[in-house]
Enzyme design. Structure first.
Site, PDB file in Angstrom:
ATOM      1  N   GLY A 108      -1.166 -38.570  13.805  1.00 13.28           N
ATOM      2  CA  GLY A 108      -1.686 -37.018  13.103  1.00 13.28           C
ATOM      3  C   GLY A 108      -0.816 -36.165  13.214  1.00 13.28           C
ATOM      4  CB  CYS A 109       1.485 -34.986  15.984  1.00 17.68           C
ATOM      5  SG  CYS A 109       0.328 -34.325  16.809  1.00 17.68           S
TER       6      CYS A 109
END
Length: 154
Positions: free
Chosen positions: A45-46
């Site tokens: 996600g990051c």
């Protein structure tokens, strides 16, 4: 957990980036800032969020923004993340969570039924006067840059 809101003054901060340089918010007076908090370098996600900003970096610059990504990761891990994903913006290492706490993004979270404390993925946008003009509390990682750019149209 501290709760900032639109109209508040952006908290002052100082941090070391992925290259070992110190950045202080006072160095950016008169500049629109995007300060985005994310949990961990090199996680799916990051990485999607950082790549969205990377891929739209020119448009963000053209809109007048200076971008800061902040997590509790080390300078060395930020350097690896930057190199591996060719990130053109500043990542601040906040291992002691001073900036994270100042912005009020550290607190209880739940994942797969487990409770723990961690960074709440949050983005703060400020105007040239240092006033928070928008807070994105649950950014869509794949299109986060577009979310920020859409704020210009409002």
């Amino acid at each position: 957990m501290k709760k900032l809101k639109v109209g508040d003054k952006l908290p002052t901060f100082s941090g070391i980036d992925q290259f070992g340089n110190t950045h202080q918010s006072s160095d950016y007076e008169g500049t629109k800032l995007v300060v985005y908090f994310y949990p961990k370098d090199l996680t799916p996600g990051c990485t999607m969020q950082a790549c969205s900003i990377r891929d739209n970096y020119e448009a963000l610059l053209n809109a007048g923004y200076t971008i800061f990504g902040v997590s509790a990761d080390t300078v060395a891990l930020h350097a690896r993340f930057t190199e591996k994903k060719q990130l053109p913006f500043t990542l601040l290492a906040d291992v002691d969570k001073k900036i994270i706490n100042e912005f009020g993004v550290w607190g209880p979270k739940k994942f797969m039924g487990r409770e723990y404390n961690g960074i709440h993925r949050t983005t703060f946008v400020s105007n040239e006067k240092g006033i928070i003009t928008a807070i994105i509390t649950k950014p869509k990682t794949k299109i986060h840059a577009q979310e920020i750019l859409e704020l210009e149209k409002k």
